[in-house]
Design an enzyme around this catalytic site. Structure first.
Site, PDB file in Angstrom:
ATOM      1  N   HIS A  92      11.732  12.597  32.789  1.00 57.47           N
ATOM      2  CA  HIS A  92      11.852  11.452  33.694  1.00 57.47           C
ATOM      3  C   HIS A  92      10.829  11.586  34.829  1.00 57.47           C
ATOM      4  O   HIS A  92      10.536  12.693  35.276  1.00 57.47           O
ATOM      5  CB  HIS A  92      13.269  11.357  34.274  1.00 57.47           C
ATOM      6  CG  HIS A  92      13.473  10.070  34.999  1.00 57.47           C
ATOM      7  ND1 HIS A  92      13.100   9.904  36.310  1.00 57.47           N
ATOM      8  CD2 HIS A  92      13.937   8.873  34.583  1.00 57.47           C
ATOM      9  CE1 HIS A  92      13.348   8.649  36.674  1.00 57.47           C
ATOM     10  NE2 HIS A  92      13.858   8.004  35.640  1.00 57.47           N
ATOM     11  N   GLU A 162       8.530   3.853  30.727  1.00 57.57           N
ATOM     12  CA  GLU A 162       8.854   3.494  32.110  1.00 57.57           C
ATOM     13  C   GLU A 162       7.580   3.556  32.949  1.00 57.57           C
ATOM     14  O   GLU A 162       7.163   4.653  33.363  1.00 57.57           O
ATOM     15  CB  GLU A 162       9.883   4.472  32.706  1.00 57.57           C
ATOM     16  CG  GLU A 162      11.209   4.496  31.994  1.00 57.57           C
ATOM     17  CD  GLU A 162      12.326   5.005  32.912  1.00 57.57           C
ATOM     18  OE1 GLU A 162      13.210   4.199  33.222  1.00 57.57           O
ATOM     19  OE2 GLU A 162      12.313   6.181  33.309  1.00 57.57           O
TER      20      GLU A 162
HETATM   21  P1  13P Z   1      15.302   1.579  38.225  1.00 64.37           P
HETATM   22  O1  13P Z   1      16.041   0.827  37.177  1.00 64.37           O
HETATM   23  O2  13P Z   1      16.111   1.867  39.443  1.00 64.37           O
HETATM   24  O3  13P Z   1      13.968   0.956  38.509  1.00 64.37           O
HETATM   25  O4  13P Z   1      14.997   3.027  37.621  1.00 64.37           O
HETATM   26  C1  13P Z   1      14.485   3.117  36.343  1.00 64.37           C
HETATM   27  C2  13P Z   1      14.612   4.491  35.881  1.00 64.37           C
HETATM   28  O5  13P Z   1      14.006   5.407  36.407  1.00 64.37           O
HETATM   29  C3  13P Z   1      15.549   4.767  34.780  1.00 64.37           C
HETATM   30  O6  13P Z   1      15.375   6.045  34.276  1.00 64.37           O
END
Ligand code: 13P
Length: 238
Positions: A92, A162
């Site tokens: 992450h 992400e």
């Molecule tokens: P948000 O949904 O708060 O933008 O975070 C995304 C995230 O890091 C999920 O792992």
């Protein structure tokens, strides 16, 4: 359309009581063919939650590679297995930025997780600079090439795209960009061997964009941070 993975990353937002309350809501959902819901609570709350909510599925937010024994502060893979945890987030962005997790470490954790029959949720994503200079695909390709091995036969893998600039900012790529990147990832992953690979989108997913994102052809689900700590959002999946 096949079942979508809905992963709630509660990060360090919630205390135990709040985690129990959200778990309670999820536990009352009827079994769904549309959504597979997985919650990633604070690692410290796993035992309490999994004992109370046997039908819920939980993931850890991380584990460490230091092994068992003299490693103060570490969470070993064997502790996950012992507690019947099936899924774990790896790489992450907040582990990368706060704890120096590199793609090489992610690759080693991926190996440890598959050796232990854990289903990894591997996170990748580009910075705003890379996005602005239109080098996203090259960057993601190099991440994939560092993390995955061609000699390896992978069981099930979940890959979460992400964009770093989208996490916690309220900003997201255009829907067409998300689909295009997930399509690109599907394509470049073809040279690796998986039993099953699902590609998720994460970054500022909320009630106002969830239905559109889930309609995208190459998106097999979402990884949600702050919105997933709200019962109003969670109830969308009931
Ligand atoms: P948000 O949904 O708060 O933008 O975070 C995304 C995230 O890091 C999920 O792992």
């Amino acid at each position: 359309n096949t079942m979508k993975y809905i992963i709630f990353n509660w990060k360090s937002y919630l205390n135990l009581k709040e985690s129990i309350n959200l778990s309670k809501i999820i536990s009352r959902f009827k079994k769904s063919k549309k959504f597979k819901i997985i919650s990633a609570p604070n690692n410290f709350f796993h035992l309490a939650l999994s004992k109370n909510f046997k039908k819920n599925t939980y993931a850890t937010q991380n584990f460490d590679l230091d092994g068992r024994g003299a490693s103060t502060g570490s969470l070993d893979v064997s502790h996950l297995i012992e507690n019947k945890i099936k899924y774990t987030i790896i790489g992450h962005s907040e582990m990368r930025s706060n704890h120096g997790e590199t793609d090489k470490i992610v690759s080693n954790k991926l190996e440890a997780s598959i050796n232990n029959k854990l289903i990894p949720i591997v996170c990748i994503g580009e910075s705003l600079n890379i996005y602005k200079s239109k080098k996203t695909k090259n960057y993601l390709r190099s991440q994939i090439n560092t993390i995955f091995k061609r000699s390896q036969k992978y069981d099930q893998i979940i890959l979460a795209y992400e964009p770093l600039w989208s996490i916690g900012t309220g900003l997201t790529p255009e829907l067409s960009e998300i689909d295009d990147i997930c399509k690109f990832l599907t394509k470049i992953l073809e040279k690796y061997t998986f039993k099953k690979i699902n590609i998720l989108y994460g970054g500022s997913v909320n009630l106002s964009n969830i239905s559109e994102i889930l309609k995208l052809q190459f998106v097999n689900g979402v990884l949600v941070g702050s919105a997933s700590t709200k019962s109003s959002f969670i109830n969308y999946f009931k």
